[in-house]
Scaffold this active site. Structure first.
Site, short mmCIF file in Angstrom:
data_model
loop_
_atom_site.label_atom_id
_atom_site.label_comp_id
_atom_site.label_asym_id
_atom_site.label_seq_id
_atom_site.Cartn_x
_atom_site.Cartn_y
_atom_site.Cartn_z
N HIS A 1 -14.83 0.45 -13.22
CA HIS A 1 -14.72 1.59 -14.13
C HIS A 1 -14.16 1.12 -15.46
O HIS A 1 -13.17 0.40 -15.51
CB HIS A 1 -13.77 2.65 -13.54
N ASP B 1 -11.18 17.99 -10.97
CA ASP B 1 -11.06 17.21 -12.21
C ASP B 1 -11.88 17.85 -13.32
O ASP B 1 -11.43 17.95 -14.47
CB ASP B 1 -11.50 15.76 -11.99
N ARG C 1 -7.45 20.43 -20.16
CA ARG C 1 -6.66 19.41 -20.87
C ARG C 1 -7.22 19.16 -22.26
O ARG C 1 -6.48 18.95 -23.22
CB ARG C 1 -6.65 18.10 -20.05
N SER D 1 -7.15 11.69 -12.83
CA SER D 1 -8.51 12.08 -13.19
C SER D 1 -9.50 10.96 -12.87
O SER D 1 -10.51 11.16 -12.19
CB SER D 1 -8.53 12.43 -14.68
N LYS E 1 -11.93 10.50 -8.98
CA LYS E 1 -13.40 10.37 -8.99
C LYS E 1 -13.82 9.06 -8.32
O LYS E 1 -14.76 9.02 -7.54
CB LYS E 1 -13.92 10.40 -10.44
N1 URA Z 1 -11.39 9.52 -18.50
C1 URA Z 1 -11.31 10.35 -17.44
O1 URA Z 1 -12.18 10.37 -16.59
N2 URA Z 1 -10.25 11.17 -17.35
C2 URA Z 1 -9.24 11.18 -18.26
O2 URA Z 1 -8.30 11.94 -18.11
C3 URA Z 1 -9.35 10.31 -19.35
C4 URA Z 1 -10.44 9.48 -19.44
#
Ligand code: URA
Length: 438
Positions: A84, A163, A170, A185, A189
């Site tokens: 990621h 999320d 947010r 977050s 995932k």
């Molecule tokens: N990328 C994400 O998936 N979540 C965040 O909170 C910030 C960057």
């Protein structure tokens, strides 16, 4: 609800929340019983007061469990891994790393994002290949992992709905920049995706979410410890994002550059640097997934690239997603509106401001200002130089491209020009790889 208010009071006063309190809050929010204003208040309290590692792990788990959690047993016998990236400008590395790791014998189920703001999305880039379906059902995703070993598709609504709902809040309540919230977050995932190994590329610098090395380090440590607490093998590389990666910033042009990186043989200097970083990240995945010393994993990755096995895996994945690379080559030949900018003095390129380049590419139509915007696949910036290059008066610095109409090109070119710093002396060479965390 009294319990909700007590939880908000507790976090506002800086106390740690219990596991059950966090779980129930997220569950209540997902069921619609806890309204957006109370969730936003909690997010703000977390932003101001922080969370312990244990609280962050609980929040991550609660968010992960809000939707489907994938399981690869019975789908593939290979160990699973994913990488990621926290997102950067010109960051096309996933297009190289994921098939490269797959060519080494690791299954790579990669749920990827669409671009928002200055950082591009891997799914948008892949979708410039005519026919490429980046919105697979979970069933088709599993079939491709089973047959090809690598698939890149957008995250479906079945994964971590908490999320999605929380991130939307947010975004509008000034609560994005909190390490525990970002960790939960991203990690919720990635954990829901079910891969056994997670490697994080935490970008740091002008064109990154994390501007300072200290913030990047904190996020990297938080992601790695959270992933390990959830039973995964994990590591992170902190990598520089002061200047764009490679020369291409956009969508189709980045796929074209990724193909250059995947092709055996030499490539242009800045592309070679990006390829070397891709090898480091893929080697992390391979080393952890196959229990192999990192040097051996790195060697294996280099071999798979030089033998063309990584490119063959990419081609196989694209075909499995319905993509047509011959049609992609024809797309690249389509006429586009272009505007070239040149150096106004001789010297050395000592900086190329990634954030400014990203904003210019976005303004040309290469990205989205809001989630519903449409992308121009051929829009973007092609840099002619990289940091460290010597230029003379009139040397090309970059070309701006867009396919729809020439409006805005000149204004964008003036902005892009400001991204370049040309100095009399050669700058010190800076490595892309800054630090490794495990
Ligand atoms: N990328 C994400 O998936 N979540 C965040 O909170 C910030 C960057």
């Amino acid at each position: 609800m009294t319990a909700v208010k007590l939880i908000l009071d507790k976090k506002r006063e800086g106390h740690a929340l219990g596991s059950a309190e966090i779980r129930e809050f997220i569950e209540g929010f997902c069921r619609g019983e806890i309204p957006d204003y109370q969730m936003s208040a909690l997010a703000m309290a977390i932003c101001c007061r922080g969370m312990t590692q244990r609280e962050t792990a609980d929040l991550t788990e609660a968010m992960m469990r809000s939707g489907a959690v994938l399981d690869w047993e019975g789908v593939t016998s290979l160990p699973t891994a994913d990488k990621h990236s926290t997102g950067g400008v010109g960051d096309k590395l996933s297009l190289v790393i994921q098939p490269l790791a797959a060519a080494c014998g690791v299954a790579v189920p990669s749920l990827t994002g669409r671009g928002l703001g200055i950082t591009g999305g891997t799914a948008d880039k892949l979708e410039t290949i005519p026919g490429y379906d980046a919105s697979l059902s979970l069933d088709s995703f599993k079939k491709i992992i089973s047959s090809v070993g690598v698939s890149m598709t957008v995250q479906t609504d079945e994964i971590t709905p908490a999320d999605k709902k929380l991130y939307a809040l947010r975004d509008v309540t000034g609560t994005v920049s909190s390490i525990p919230l970002i960790t939960a977050s991203i990690l919720s995932k990635k954990l829901a995706e079910g891969a056994g190994v997670l490697v994080f590329d935490v970008k740091c610098g002008k064109g990154a979410f994390m501007k300072s090395r200290e913030e990047a380090l904190q996020l990297a440590q938080s992601l790695v410890s959270g992933a390990k607490a959830a039973g995964r093998k994990a590591s992170a590389l902190i990598t520089s994002m002061d200047a764009p990666l490679g020369y291409a910033v956009g969508n189709a042009c980045e796929v074209e550059e990724a193909l250059e990186m995947l092709s055996p043989g030499e490539c242009r200097v800045a592309v070679e640097k990006a390829r070397a970083l891709s090898v480091e990240l893929a080697a992390e995945m391979v080393s952890l997934a196959l229990n192999m010393p990192i040097d051996q994993a790195r060697e294996m990755c280099r071999e798979k690239l030089s033998q063309g096995a990584a490119k063959a895996k990419f081609v196989e994945m694209v075909a499995a997603h319905g993509g047509d690379l011959a049609a992609f080559s024809r797309l690249l030949e389509k006429p586009v509106f272009k505007y070239r900018i040149q150096a106004m003095r001789s010297g050395f390129v000592s900086a190329i401001d990634a954030e400014r380049v990203g904003k210019v590419a976005l303004s040309l139509g290469a990205g989205r200002g809001k989630a519903t915007d449409r992308i121009d696949p051929l829009a973007g910036v092609r840099l002619s130089v990289a940091v460290g290059d010597k230029v003379s008066l009139g040397s090309p610095l970059a070309t701006l491209e867009k396919s729809s109409d020439p409006d805005g090109l000149e204004k964008a070119a003036a902005e892009l020009f400001k991204a370049f710093v040309i100095s009399p002396d050669a700058p010190q060479e800076e490595a892309l790889l800054l630090e490794r965390i495990d």
